[in-house]
Design an enzyme around this catalytic site. Structure first.
Site, short mmCIF file in Angstrom:
data_model
loop_
_atom_site.label_atom_id
_atom_site.label_comp_id
_atom_site.label_asym_id
_atom_site.label_seq_id
_atom_site.Cartn_x
_atom_site.Cartn_y
_atom_site.Cartn_z
N CYS A 280 0.81 -1.22 0.00
CA CYS A 280 0.00 0.00 0.00
C CYS A 280 0.84 1.27 0.00
CB CYS A 280 -0.98 -0.02 1.17
SG CYS A 280 -0.22 0.11 2.81
N HIS B 93 -2.61 1.28 6.72
CA HIS B 93 -2.95 1.21 5.30
C HIS B 93 -3.14 2.63 4.76
CE1 HIS B 93 -4.22 -0.89 1.69
NE2 HIS B 93 -5.24 -0.07 1.60
N HIS C 299 -5.73 1.61 -4.57
CA HIS C 299 -4.81 1.16 -3.54
C HIS C 299 -4.38 -0.28 -3.79
CE1 HIS C 299 -7.94 -0.99 -0.79
NE2 HIS C 299 -8.46 -0.85 -1.98
#
Length: 313
Positions: A225, A273, A285
């Site tokens: 991420c 994240h 993402h």
């Protein structure tokens, strides 16, 4: 038949009643929880890697200082030697008889002043030499400390890497048992965007759609991420650390109503994240292991905050 079921079958009546095997929904929930936990471990790995990088940079700065400090110490040592020799010669020339033979009070004063000046300069040179030697010793001790710290961090990195690899093997087994297959590539073109760094980052994000999540990676074949968001903004000429929490500390914090394409969205209370906002209430993402880079709603998971890379206001 699972391994546990096979063992129970062999034991027959001696075996205690087995608990009911989890159904597909329960297994999927376990897989999701394990995958989210893996992402947290991956971000811990990325954080450790940043620490190692910072430590190595500091060691290089210290190492670069040592050579000039050693040169300065050598110069001070040579100066002390020169002054010592001069003082020795002057002392022999200006013995008691020599002072008594001085032609005039002025000449006597000059000889005494010369001896005093030599003594003062020599004392100062010795102090400078001691200071230079202390600085060299301190720099070398700092370098040794940094080297020891890097060794400890390296061991932690290796342990974390092995932990991640073990978790991946477990996840692969769970995905195989559930019959989960690769969804395949995801293709989409970005909407018209105005020129600028944020638009460059968004276009980069679109170009990565469908690539796999790869832990610890920052491209070009795959990303995790924070690797994806760092690479997107690197394409726009702005450097971000490869760690979600560190990125949150490096951006300008904004409110939900201020979101515009290119901004970053951070998730969970521990910021494990991050995604790239691309407009229309969506992010691009790298979700988690076993999945591909894709679109999701901004609020697909609990949001921690929002940030805009660039110069702080």
């Amino acid at each position: 038949m699972t391994t546990a079921a096979a063992v129970l079958a062999l034991l027959g009546p001696l075996a205690a009643p087995a608990a009911a095997e989890p159904n597909a929904d329960q297994l999927k929930k376990r897989l999701q929880a394990a995958t989210e936990q893996l992402e947290s471990v991956v971000e811990q790995y990325n954080d450790l890697r940043l620490e190692v990088k910072r430590g190595r940079a500091e060691a290089e700065r210290v190492r670069a200082r040592i050579a000039p400090l050693e040169q300065a110490a050598q110069a001070r040592s040579a100066e002390v030697g020169t002054l010592a020799a001069a003082a020795y010669r002057a002392g022999r020339a200006a013995n008691v008889i020599g002072l008594l033979d001085a032609g005039s009070p002025q000449e006597l004063g000059s000889r005494l002043a010369m001896l005093e000046a030599l003594g003062t300069r020599r004392s100062r040179a010795i102090e400078s030499l001691a200071t230079a030697n202390r600085e060299v010793t301190a720099a070398q001790e700092t370098l040794n400390t940094l080297a020891a710290k890097e060794q400890v961090q390296g061991n932690k990195l290796l342990a974390k890497k092995r932990q991640i690899e073990g978790e991946i093997a477990r996840l692969d087994e769970m995905r195989f048992d559930l019959g989960i297959t690769d969804p395949g590539p995801i293709l989409a073109n970005p909407p018209p965007l105005p020129p600028g760094a944020a638009s460059t980052a968004v276009r980069f994000g679109y170009a990565q759609l469908g690539k796999p999540y790869v832990w610890g990676a920052s491209g070009p074949e795959g990303y995790d991420c924070s690797g994806l968001t760092a690479a997107a903004w690197a394409a726009a000429g702005i450097s971000l650390p490869h760690n979600a929490r560190a990125q949150y500390g490096a951006v300008n914090h904004i409110g939900r109503g201020q979101l515009r394409p290119g901004d970053l969205v951070f998730y969970y209370g521990n910021i494990q994240h991050v995604g790239l906002y691309v407009g229309g209430g969506r992010i691009i993402h790298a979700p988690q292991y076993g999945e591909r880079i894709r679109f999701d709603r901004v609020d697909y998971q609990p949001v921690h905050g929002y940030g805009r890379p660039g110069r702080r206001s």
